[in-house]
Design an enzyme around this catalytic site. Structure first.
Site, PDB file in Angstrom:
ATOM      1  N   CYS A 175       0.828  -1.212   0.000  1.00 13.90           N
ATOM      2  CA  CYS A 175       0.000   0.000   0.000  1.00 13.90           C
ATOM      3  C   CYS A 175       0.863   1.263   0.000  1.00 13.90           C
ATOM      4  O   CYS A 175       0.667   2.158  -0.808  1.00 13.90           O
ATOM      5  CB  CYS A 175      -0.940  -0.004   1.200  1.00 13.90           C
ATOM      6  SG  CYS A 175      -1.916   1.495   1.295  1.00 13.90           S
TER       7      CYS A 175
ATOM      8  N   CYS B  92      -1.393   1.744  -3.095  1.00 14.15           N
ATOM      9  CA  CYS B  92      -2.384   2.812  -2.862  1.00 14.15           C
ATOM     10  C   CYS B  92      -1.777   4.211  -2.842  1.00 14.15           C
ATOM     11  O   CYS B  92      -2.292   5.114  -3.505  1.00 14.15           O
ATOM     12  CB  CYS B  92      -3.081   2.614  -1.519  1.00 14.15           C
ATOM     13  SG  CYS B  92      -3.383   0.927  -1.049  1.00 14.15           S
TER      14      CYS B  92
ATOM     15  N   LYS C 115       0.225   5.351  -6.156  1.00 19.48           N
ATOM     16  CA  LYS C 115      -0.804   5.381  -7.207  1.00 19.48           C
ATOM     17  C   LYS C 115      -1.677   6.614  -7.071  1.00 19.48           C
ATOM     18  O   LYS C 115      -1.933   7.326  -8.027  1.00 19.48           O
ATOM     19  CB  LYS C 115      -1.631   4.088  -7.107  1.00 19.48           C
ATOM     20  CG  LYS C 115      -2.887   3.961  -7.920  1.00 19.48           C
ATOM     21  CD  LYS C 115      -4.144   4.544  -7.319  1.00 19.48           C
ATOM     22  CE  LYS C 115      -4.551   4.141  -5.945  1.00 19.48           C
ATOM     23  NZ  LYS C 115      -5.229   2.889  -5.788  1.00 19.48           N
TER      24      LYS C 115
ATOM     25  N   TYR D 181      -9.231  -3.249 -10.978  1.00 16.39           N
ATOM     26  CA  TYR D 181      -8.885  -2.021 -10.255  1.00 16.39           C
ATOM     27  C   TYR D 181      -7.611  -1.393 -10.837  1.00 16.39           C
ATOM     28  O   TYR D 181      -7.565  -0.213 -11.143  1.00 16.39           O
ATOM     29  CB  TYR D 181      -8.572  -2.328  -8.788  1.00 16.39           C
ATOM     30  CG  TYR D 181      -9.719  -2.568  -7.861  1.00 16.39           C
ATOM     31  CD1 TYR D 181     -10.091  -1.595  -6.937  1.00 16.39           C
ATOM     32  CD2 TYR D 181     -10.401  -3.778  -7.840  1.00 16.39           C
ATOM     33  CE1 TYR D 181     -11.105  -1.821  -6.022  1.00 16.39           C
ATOM     34  CE2 TYR D 181     -11.419  -4.011  -6.927  1.00 16.39           C
ATOM     35  CZ  TYR D 181     -11.765  -3.032  -6.022  1.00 16.39           C
ATOM     36  OH  TYR D 181     -12.762  -3.252  -5.129  1.00 16.39           O
TER      37      TYR D 181
ATOM     38  N   GLU E  67      -7.152   2.152 -12.899  1.00 16.14           N
ATOM     39  CA  GLU E  67      -6.488   3.271 -12.219  1.00 16.14           C
ATOM     40  C   GLU E  67      -5.289   3.769 -13.036  1.00 16.14           C
ATOM     41  O   GLU E  67      -5.087   4.970 -13.199  1.00 16.14           O
ATOM     42  CB  GLU E  67      -6.078   2.839 -10.812  1.00 16.14           C
ATOM     43  CG  GLU E  67      -7.326   2.616  -9.936  1.00 16.14           C
ATOM     44  CD  GLU E  67      -7.037   2.199  -8.512  1.00 16.14           C
ATOM     45  OE1 GLU E  67      -5.889   1.809  -8.215  1.00 16.14           O
ATOM     46  OE2 GLU E  67      -7.968   2.264  -7.684  1.00 16.14           O
TER      47      GLU E  67
ATOM     48  N   HIS F  10     -27.057  20.967  -0.318  1.00 16.36           N
ATOM     49  CA  HIS F  10     -27.256  21.517  -1.659  1.00 16.36           C
ATOM     50  C   HIS F  10     -26.312  22.693  -1.917  1.00 16.36           C
ATOM     51  O   HIS F  10     -26.110  23.503  -1.020  1.00 16.36           O
ATOM     52  CB  HIS F  10     -28.710  21.987  -1.779  1.00 16.36           C
ATOM     53  CG  HIS F  10     -29.072  22.423  -3.160  1.00 16.36           C
ATOM     54  ND1 HIS F  10     -29.217  21.512  -4.200  1.00 16.36           N
ATOM     55  CD2 HIS F  10     -29.272  23.654  -3.675  1.00 16.36           C
ATOM     56  CE1 HIS F  10     -29.519  22.187  -5.296  1.00 16.36           C
ATOM     57  NE2 HIS F  10     -29.553  23.478  -5.015  1.00 16.36           N
TER      58      HIS F  10
ATOM     59  N   GLU G 247     -26.145  14.694  -2.756  1.00 15.09           N
ATOM     60  CA  GLU G 247     -27.541  14.831  -2.309  1.00 15.09           C
ATOM     61  C   GLU G 247     -28.486  13.963  -3.145  1.00 15.09           C
ATOM     62  O   GLU G 247     -29.579  13.626  -2.715  1.00 15.09           O
ATOM     63  CB  GLU G 247     -27.996  16.295  -2.320  1.00 15.09           C
ATOM     64  CG  GLU G 247     -28.141  16.897  -3.699  1.00 15.09           C
ATOM     65  CD  GLU G 247     -28.588  18.365  -3.662  1.00 15.09           C
ATOM     66  OE1 GLU G 247     -29.534  18.674  -2.933  1.00 15.09           O
ATOM     67  OE2 GLU G 247     -27.968  19.181  -4.380  1.00 15.09           O
TER      68      GLU G 247
HETATM   69  P1  NDP Z   1      -8.330  -7.735 -10.578  1.00 18.05           P
HETATM   70  O1  NDP Z   1      -8.623  -9.110 -10.125  1.00 18.05           O
HETATM   71  O2  NDP Z   1      -9.185  -6.611 -10.103  1.00 18.05           O
HETATM   72  O3  NDP Z   1      -8.311  -7.684 -12.167  1.00 18.05           O
HETATM   73  C1  NDP Z   1      -7.577  -8.616 -12.905  1.00 18.05           C
HETATM   74  C2  NDP Z   1      -7.819  -8.372 -14.385  1.00 18.05           C
HETATM   75  O4  NDP Z   1      -7.025  -9.292 -15.117  1.00 18.05           O
HETATM   76  C3  NDP Z   1      -9.265  -8.608 -14.801  1.00 18.05           C
HETATM   77  O5  NDP Z   1      -9.636  -7.676 -15.766  1.00 18.05           O
HETATM   78  C4  NDP Z   1      -9.193 -10.013 -15.382  1.00 18.05           C
HETATM   79  O6  NDP Z   1     -10.147 -10.271 -16.365  1.00 18.05           O
HETATM   80  C5  NDP Z   1      -7.830 -10.007 -16.026  1.00 18.05           C
HETATM   81  N1  NDP Z   1      -7.319 -11.345 -16.211  1.00 18.05           N
HETATM   82  C6  NDP Z   1      -7.039 -12.257 -15.243  1.00 18.05           C
HETATM   83  N2  NDP Z   1      -6.594 -13.405 -15.807  1.00 18.05           N
HETATM   84  C7  NDP Z   1      -6.609 -13.204 -17.146  1.00 18.05           C
HETATM   85  C8  NDP Z   1      -6.292 -14.026 -18.251  1.00 18.05           C
HETATM   86  N3  NDP Z   1      -5.862 -15.278 -18.097  1.00 18.05           N
HETATM   87  N4  NDP Z   1      -6.421 -13.506 -19.490  1.00 18.05           N
HETATM   88  C9  NDP Z   1      -6.875 -12.233 -19.666  1.00 18.05           C
HETATM   89  N5  NDP Z   1      -7.200 -11.413 -18.643  1.00 18.05           N
HETATM   90  C10 NDP Z   1      -7.075 -11.893 -17.394  1.00 18.05           C
HETATM   91  O7  NDP Z   1      -6.807  -7.529 -10.213  1.00 18.05           O
HETATM   92  P2  NDP Z   1      -5.899  -6.239 -10.092  1.00 18.05           P
HETATM   93  O8  NDP Z   1      -4.544  -6.739 -10.382  1.00 18.05           O
HETATM   94  O9  NDP Z   1      -6.452  -5.110 -10.868  1.00 18.05           O
HETATM   95  O10 NDP Z   1      -6.026  -5.894  -8.552  1.00 18.05           O
HETATM   96  C11 NDP Z   1      -5.790  -6.888  -7.573  1.00 18.05           C
HETATM   97  C12 NDP Z   1      -6.569  -6.584  -6.335  1.00 18.05           C
HETATM   98  O11 NDP Z   1      -5.938  -5.528  -5.641  1.00 18.05           O
HETATM   99  C13 NDP Z   1      -7.983  -6.077  -6.587  1.00 18.05           C
HETATM  100  O12 NDP Z   1      -8.894  -7.108  -6.754  1.00 18.05           O
HETATM  101  C14 NDP Z   1      -8.256  -5.282  -5.366  1.00 18.05           C
HETATM  102  O13 NDP Z   1      -8.731  -6.159  -4.378  1.00 18.05           O
HETATM  103  C15 NDP Z   1      -6.902  -4.739  -4.989  1.00 18.05           C
HETATM  104  N6  NDP Z   1      -6.755  -3.341  -5.391  1.00 18.05           N
HETATM  105  C16 NDP Z   1      -7.564  -2.408  -4.826  1.00 18.05           C
HETATM  106  C17 NDP Z   1      -7.469  -1.092  -5.174  1.00 18.05           C
HETATM  107  C18 NDP Z   1      -8.371  -0.102  -4.540  1.00 18.05           C
HETATM  108  O14 NDP Z   1      -8.937  -0.400  -3.509  1.00 18.05           O
HETATM  109  N7  NDP Z   1      -8.570   1.065  -5.142  1.00 18.05           N
HETATM  110  C19 NDP Z   1      -6.481  -0.624  -6.150  1.00 18.05           C
HETATM  111  C20 NDP Z   1      -5.693  -1.686  -6.715  1.00 18.05           C
HETATM  112  C21 NDP Z   1      -5.835  -2.982  -6.335  1.00 18.05           C
HETATM  113  P3  NDP Z   1     -11.655 -10.750 -15.988  1.00 18.05           P
HETATM  114  O15 NDP Z   1     -12.308  -9.592 -15.341  1.00 18.05           O
HETATM  115  O16 NDP Z   1     -12.215 -11.102 -17.302  1.00 18.05           O
HETATM  116  O17 NDP Z   1     -11.481 -11.910 -15.075  1.00 18.05           O
END
Ligand code: NDP
Length: 450
Positions: A42, A47, A50, A177, A181, A435, A440
Site C-alpha cells: 500500500c 495505494c 498510485k 482495479y 487506475e 445543496h 444529495e
Molecule cells: P483484478 O482481479 O481486479 O483484475 C484482474 C484483471 O485481469 C481482470 O480484468 C481479469 O479479467 C484479467 N485477467 C485475469 N486473468 C486473465 C487471463 N488469463 N487472461 C486475460 N485477462 C485476465 O486484479 P488487479 O490486479 O487489478 O487488482 C488486484 C486486487 O488488488 C484487486 O482485486 C483489489 O482487491 C486490490 N486493489 C484495490 C485497489 C483499490 O482499492 N482502489 C487498487 C488496486 C488494487 P476478468 O475480469 O475477465 O477476469
C-alpha cells in the site's frame, strides 16, 4: 518451552504492522521481519504512490475544464521526472513513519527475508528464531500470464510507478482495479492509452450499470478500449513493442503493462512444508480468527486472498492482536466492505450489486440517477455521473450503493456507515440533502426504476 519472541510477524505491510503494534502494546514481545521497505504494497508500491500520480494526472482534465470558467490556460506541459522525485520523497517520509510506529510500539524490525522452518521456527539472515506464534502478512505480487513475450516486455504496477521515461503510447492489459487506475494516470498525463480486456465490459464483478457507464466515460476521456480481446504475443524492438491481439490487430506502443491480477507471495516461504493448508493460488487458508491449519501460525491480508484491500488487512491484523494478546474476542467483519476504484472518473460501492441482490432476495427495488454534474455544465464536459441504490423491497433496507463520478470514494465512506447500520430507503429519504452537491442525489431519489 521458551521462545525468542511471543510473536514473529513476517511482512511489514499494512496488516503486519498493525498486528505487531497492537500486540506489542498489549505487552507481547514482537519481531517484524521485512525483506523490502517497511510500509508494504500500500505505502511503497500501491495505494499511496498510485493516488499521488492520480492526483497529478487529474490536473490535465481540470485545466481543460478551467477554460470555460474563464481561465486562460497556457501550453500544458508535464515533467514526469519531477513528479516521480516528489512521489519518492513522500514515500521515504512514510517509510520513516512506519519504522517509527514499530519502534515506538516496542516491536523489533529485522530486515531480511524469512523462511518458515517449523511450527514455531523461522530462519532470517541465516539465523534461526523461535516464537510462540507466527503471523504471515507477506501480501501479494503482480502475476504475469505466460503469453509469449509478456515476461520479457511487460511492466507491472510496480515498475509503472517508477518509470524513468513517460510512455507516449501504452497498452494496459486487464480491466480490474489496477488496469483502470493506471489507464487514468497514463491517459491523464497525455499518453495514448489502450485498454485490452477479455470481457465485454471493464470491472467484472461490479454492478453492470457501473461497468457500462465507466466504459463510456473512459472512451469519453480518450482511452482506446479493446473489449473481448486478449494479448496473444508481444515482440520487442528497442523502445517499440508490438502487441498482437487475438483479433489480429497489432498495436505498436512504447510500453505494455500487465494488470492481470495478483498472487499471494508464498513461494519459497516454507508454509506448505510446515503443514499449513494452502489454496490453489498459493493463498494461506485461514479461519475467521486468522488461524491457519497449524495452530501457532496465523495469516492476514492479501496473502489469504479474500478481500484484498488495505483497510481489510489492517482490520484483520488488529482483530488478531486484540483477540490473542488483548483478551478481546472479536473478528474482522468482511460484510459490507466499501471500496473505490480510483479511475478517472472514480467509482465507489458498498454491498450487493443489482445482479447479486436479485439472486439473494425475493424482490428488490432499484433507484438510479444519471446526471451531468453541475461543474460539467459550464466546462462543457459531456461526462455523466451515475448513482444507484439497490433496496430489498420487503425490508426497505438499502443493500447496495454504487456510484461513478467525482469524489465517489469520499462520498461512499459516509454512505457505508449508513449501510453497515442497516439503513432503509426511508432513512435515506428522511435525510435532508446538502445543496448543491452531487451526493444529495442519494437522498432525493424518489421514483424506482421501472
Ligand atoms: P483484478 O482481479 O481486479 O483484475 C484482474 C484483471 O485481469 C481482470 O480484468 C481479469 O479479467 C484479467 N485477467 C485475469 N486473468 C486473465 C487471463 N488469463 N487472461 C486475460 N485477462 C485476465 O486484479 P488487479 O490486479 O487489478 O487488482 C488486484 C486486487 O488488488 C484487486 O482485486 C483489489 O482487491 C486490490 N486493489 C484495490 C485497489 C483499490 O482499492 N482502489 C487498487 C488496486 C488494487 P476478468 O475480469 O475477465 O477476469
Amino acid at each position: 518451552m521458551t521462545y525468542d519472541y511471543d510473536l514473529i510477524v513476517i511482512g511489514a505491510g499494512s496488516g503486519g504492522v498493525r498486528a505487531a503494534r497492537i500486540s506489542a502494546g498489549y505487552g507481547a514481545k514482537v519481531a517484524v521481519i521485512e525483506g523490502d521497505r517497511p510500509g508494504g504494497t500500500c505505502v511503497i508500491r500501491g495505494c499511496v504512490p498510485k493516488k499521488l500520480l492520480m492526483y497529478g494526472a487529474a490536473f490535465s482534465a481540470d485545466a481543460e475544464d478551467a477554460r470555460r470558467f474563464g481561465w486562460i490556460v497556457g501550453v500544458k506541459e508535464h515533467n514526469w521526472s519531477n513528479l516521480i522525485a516528489a512521489k519518492n520523497s513522500e514515500l521515504v517520509r512514510l517509510e520513516g513513519i512506519y519504522r517509527s510506529l514499530l519502534k515506538n510500539a516496542g516491536a523489533e524490525l529485522i530486515e531480511g527475508f524469512a523462511t518458515v522452518t517449523g511450527t514455531n521456527h523461522i530462519i532470517v539472515n541465516d539465523q534461526e528464531l523461535t516464537a510462540e506464534r507466527i503471523l504471515i502478512a507477506v501480501g501479494a505480487a503482480p502475476q504475469l500470464l505466460d503469453t509469449p513475450g509478456m515476461a520479457e516486455h511487460a511492466i507491472t504496477s510496480n515498475e509503472a510507478l517508477d518509470l524513468e521515461t513517460f510512455p507516449e503510447e501504452i497498452v494496459i492489459y486487464g480491466s480490474g482495479y489496477i488496469a483502470l487506475e493506471f489507464a487514468g494516470i497514463f491517459n491523464g498525463f497525455g499518453a495514448k492509452t489502450h485498454l485490452v480486456y477479455r470481457s465485454d465490459l471493464p470491472l467484472r464483478g461490479f454492478d453492470s450499470d457501473i461497468r457500462s457507464e465507466i466504459a463510456t466515460a473512459l472512451e469519453g476521456r480518450g482511452v482506446i478500449l479493446h473489449p473481448e480481446k486478449t494479448i496473444s504475443a508481444i515482440e520487442g524492438n528497442g523502445d517499440k513493442k508490438h502487441i498482437s491481439l487475438s483479433d489480429g490487430t497489432v498495436i505498436t506502443a512504447s510500453q505494455v503493462m500487465a494488470a492481470t491480477g495478483r498472487s499471494p507471495n508464498t513461494a519459497g516461504l516454507g508454509l506448505a512444508e510446515t503443514g499449513v493448508a494452502m489454496g490453489g493460488r498459493g493463498e494461506v487458508i485461514v479461519d475467521e480468527n486468522a488461524c491457519t491449519s497449524v495452530t501457532s501460525i496465523y495469516a492476514v491480508g492479501d496473502v489469504t486472498d479474500r478481500i484484498n484491500l488495505t483497510p481489510v488487512a489492517i482490520a484483520e491484523g488488529h482483530a488478531f492482536a486484540d483477540k490473542i494478546y488483548g483478551g478481546i474476542n472479536r473478528i474482522a467483519s468482511h460484510d459490507n466492505v466499501a471500496s473505490a476504484v480510483f479511475s478517472q472518473p472514480p467509482i465507489a460501492c458498498i454491498g450487493l450489486n443489482e445482479h447479486e441482490a436479485r439472486a439473494k432476495y425475493a424482490g428488490i427495488t432499484v433507484f438510479e440517477s444519471r446526471f451531468r454534474a453541475m461543474k460539467n455544465t459550464i466546462s462543457g464536459r459531456a461526462e455523466k455521473s451515475y448513482m444507484k441504490l439497490v433496496v430489498e423491497t420487503a425490508s426497505d433496507r438499502v443493500v447496495g450503493v454504487h456510484m461513478m463520478g467525482s469524489d465517489s470514494g469520499e462520498i461512499m465512506q459516509g454512505i457505508a456507515i449508513a449501510v453497515k447500520m442497516g439503513a432503509t430507503k426511508a432513512d435515506f429519504d428522511a435525510t435532508i440533502g446538502i445543496h448543491p452537491t452531487a451526493a444529495e442525489e442519494f437522498v432525493t431519489m424518489r421514483s424506482p426504476r421501472l
